[in-house]
Motif scaffolding. Structure first.
Motif, short mmCIF file in Angstrom:
data_model
loop_
_atom_site.label_atom_id
_atom_site.label_comp_id
_atom_site.label_asym_id
_atom_site.label_seq_id
_atom_site.Cartn_x
_atom_site.Cartn_y
_atom_site.Cartn_z
N ARG A 60 -14.29 28.59 5.13
CA ARG A 60 -15.29 29.44 4.49
C ARG A 60 -16.69 28.87 4.72
NH1 ARG A 60 -12.91 32.94 0.71
NH2 ARG A 60 -10.67 33.05 1.18
N THR A 61 -17.65 29.76 4.90
CA THR A 61 -19.03 29.33 5.11
C THR A 61 -19.56 28.55 3.91
OG1 THR A 61 -19.42 31.27 6.51
CG2 THR A 61 -21.36 30.11 5.66
N ALA A 62 -19.19 28.99 2.71
CA ALA A 62 -19.65 28.34 1.47
C ALA A 62 -18.74 27.19 1.06
CB ALA A 62 -19.75 29.36 0.35
N SER A 63 -17.86 26.75 1.94
CA SER A 63 -16.98 25.61 1.69
C SER A 63 -16.14 25.85 0.42
CB SER A 63 -17.80 24.32 1.60
OG SER A 63 -16.99 23.17 1.60
N ILE A 64 -15.92 24.82 -0.37
CA ILE A 64 -15.11 24.94 -1.59
C ILE A 64 -15.79 25.86 -2.60
CG2 ILE A 64 -14.10 23.66 -3.52
CD1 ILE A 64 -12.72 23.15 -0.88
N GLY A 65 -17.11 25.95 -2.53
CA GLY A 65 -17.85 26.82 -3.44
C GLY A 65 -17.50 28.29 -3.29
N ALA A 66 -16.91 28.67 -2.14
CA ALA A 66 -16.56 30.07 -1.90
C ALA A 66 -15.47 30.55 -2.85
CB ALA A 66 -16.11 30.25 -0.46
N PHE A 67 -14.66 29.64 -3.38
CA PHE A 67 -13.54 30.03 -4.23
C PHE A 67 -13.96 30.18 -5.69
CE2 PHE A 67 -11.86 27.70 -0.58
CZ PHE A 67 -11.02 28.66 -0.05
N GLY A 68 -15.11 29.62 -6.06
CA GLY A 68 -15.62 29.76 -7.41
C GLY A 68 -14.65 29.30 -8.49
N SER A 69 -13.88 28.27 -8.19
CA SER A 69 -12.86 27.79 -9.12
C SER A 69 -13.08 26.33 -9.47
CB SER A 69 -11.46 27.96 -8.50
OG SER A 69 -10.48 27.31 -9.27
N PRO A 70 -13.36 26.02 -10.74
CA PRO A 70 -13.48 24.61 -11.15
C PRO A 70 -12.21 23.83 -10.91
CG PRO A 70 -14.39 26.07 -12.83
CD PRO A 70 -13.68 26.95 -11.84
N VAL A 71 -11.04 24.49 -11.03
CA VAL A 71 -9.76 23.80 -10.81
C VAL A 71 -9.65 23.34 -9.36
CG1 VAL A 71 -7.26 24.04 -10.83
CG2 VAL A 71 -8.62 25.06 -12.66
N ILE A 72 -9.98 24.23 -8.42
CA ILE A 72 -9.93 23.87 -7.00
C ILE A 72 -10.96 22.77 -6.70
CG2 ILE A 72 -10.45 24.74 -4.68
CD1 ILE A 72 -9.15 27.36 -5.44
N SER A 73 -12.11 22.83 -7.35
CA SER A 73 -13.12 21.79 -7.15
C SER A 73 -12.62 20.43 -7.63
CB SER A 73 -14.41 22.17 -7.90
OG SER A 73 -14.95 23.37 -7.40
#
Length: 483
Positions: free
Chosen positions: A224-237
């Motif tokens: 994703r272009t926005a990296s991990i931020g593309a998923f908008g999930s604190p859990v994934i972060s």
């Protein structure tokens, strides 16, 4: 120097790349034959032919000299870069020859710097190949070779020590011929655990595979272009923070802790110093982000600050926000951790905290010797006493690292440096961190850098990944025929 032996072993590295190119072809076929099918198929064919060719004419031998070993390391990386750029160059789009070279070197060295402004514009098969270069490079092209070099070969231990630094052996005891397998087991374990965790957190299957490949290698290439931020999930972060940290500590410590089912091996002075340093820098960064109004809440500030500090320190390069508008203090903190980075025996780049500890202790010992010249002092890391022949190479490496960093910045300045990234870009690429600050920050890219400067950055990536000495050793053996 035995060219036949060298060509056979380098062929193994090319066959590994060919295997993942073939897997990328299957990904393309599953997508109905996307636009990268032909480039990947052609690249696989060329790479496989060049990789398999030496096996028809060279017999397997157990006699590999140290010079041969150095040359195997050098050529394995170099040819992996060259053949690895073929899928990009043949696909076209934003990939000029220089850009394809940059993306290939960045992938295999697990730097994670990119020229792509729109990652999602690539077909999924090419994204899979892009993440695969991280997986191959993280495990180490040389580790693949060590898995097939005979245990009885006298060069095996020397190559192992070059690919897997042994600075953190205080709580890491294993036979030399098992070191590579330990590294591979832990590496694959982190990759599988990250993949499962991402799936359970709701990340799509393809994205989970790509990010698992990148995170175990502390790479940074995202689907994703926005990296991990593309998923908008604190859990994934948070999952990403955990696995970035795990991939940045000595794999031997993780292995021993799991085998002994005990946390005692983790009571390591190097690991303790690393954790305390990360915590202090993360708190300073988070406080700055909140107090200076970058983040609205304390929770988002600490997540933002901690994520990026661990990302830069582990040389992973993932992001959840763009640091282009960050104040000077948190940016300085990111540059600081980009210099030191993670632990020896992991997939991180940079100077590594082990060497920093040795340097501090050596300075302290020298001060004491100056004050009390008749006394005897020792440099001790945990229970291990370091002798001068162990201290000197580490201190010398730090000096060489900063010399190369300064030289790189000077060369880029002489080339014009239109974007003002001579120093920060050199820190990010020599340390295999990937992103830096400004337009080449957490969600930026290197596309606007001139072609000659991109080439300098790729040389930094290569030198940082192999930790300088092997490159100098190869050139010394080529130009100095006396030894």
């Amino acid at each position: 120097m035995n060219l036949k032996v060298i060509s056979r072993n380098v062929g193994v590295a090319l066959l590994v790349s060919a295997l993942f190119m073939l897997l990328s072809v299957f990904v393309s076929l599953l997508d109905g034959g996307d636009t990268a099918l032909a480039p990947l198929l052609i690249s696989f064919t060329i790479t496989f032919i060049f990789g398999i060719f030496p096996f028809f004419f060279v017999r397997k031998t157990q006699q590999i000299s140290l010079k041969d070993g150095y040359m195997i390391i050098f050529l394995s990386w170099l040819l992996s870069f060259i053949f690895g750029m073929l899928p990009y160059a043949l696909w076209g789009g934003p990939f000029t020859v220089v850009n394809a070279w940059f993306e290939s070197v960045s992938g295999f060295t697990t730097t994670g710097a990119t020229i792509l402004e729109d990652v999602e514009a690539l077909p999924r098969s090419l994204l899979f190949w892009r993440s695969s270069t991280h997986f191959i490079g993280g495990l180490g092209v040389v580790v693949f070779l060590l898995l097939i070099i005979p245990n009885s070969s006298p060069v095996r231990l020397r190559l192992t020590n070059m690919e897997l630094s042994s600075l953190s052996r205080d709580d890491y005891r294993s036979r030399a011929n098992k070191t590579v397998y330990i590294f591979a087991y832990v590496y694959l374990g982190i990759c599988i655990a990250a993949f499962i965790s991402y799936l359970l957190a709701g990340m799509p299957l393809f994205d989970a595979v790509c990010h698992a490949f990148s995170i175990c290698a502390t790479g940074g290439f995202s689907s994703r272009t926005a990296s991990i931020g593309a998923f908008g999930s604190p859990v994934i972060s948070i999952i990403t923070i955990v696995f970035m940290f795990l991939a940045s500590i000595h794999f031997g410590l993780i292995f021993v802790a799991l085998m002994n089912r005990s946390v005692r091996p983790l009571h390591n002075p190097v690991l303790r110093f690393y954790c305390i340093s990360l915590a202090v820098v993360a708190v300073i960064t988070s406080l700055s982000l909140k107090l200076q109004g970058i983040d609205d809440s304390w929770g988002s500030a600490f997540l933002d600050g901690t994520f990026h500090v661990v990302s830069y320190a582990s040389t992973s390069g993932f992001a959840i926000s763009d640091n282009i508008s960050w104040p000077m203090l948190p940016c300085f903190m990111l540059i600081l951790v980009s210099l030191i980075c993670g632990c020896a025996g992991s997939t991180t780049g940079g100077i590594k905290v082990d060497r920093v500890i040795v340097l501090f202790k050596a300075i302290h010992m020298q001060i004491l010797k100056t004050l009390y010249p008749s006394s005897i002092f020792e440099v001790r890391v945990g229970r291990r006493i370091l002798h001068d022949e162990e201290i000197y190479p580490q201190v010398l490496y730090i000096a060489m690292y900063f010399m190369l960093l300064g030289l790189s910045a000077i060369v880029i300045l002489l080339m014009g440096d239109p974007n003002g990234h001579a120093l920060t870009g050199s820190v990010a690429t020599l340390g295999n961190v990937g992103p830096s600050i400004g337009t080449i920050g957490s969600m930026g890219n290197f596309n606007m850098e001139p072609a000659p400067i991109k080439f300098v950055y790729t040389m930094n990536m290569f030198m940082g990944r192999v930790e300088i000495y092997p490159v100098f050793a190869v050139f010394s053996s080529i130009f100095n025929r006396k030894y």
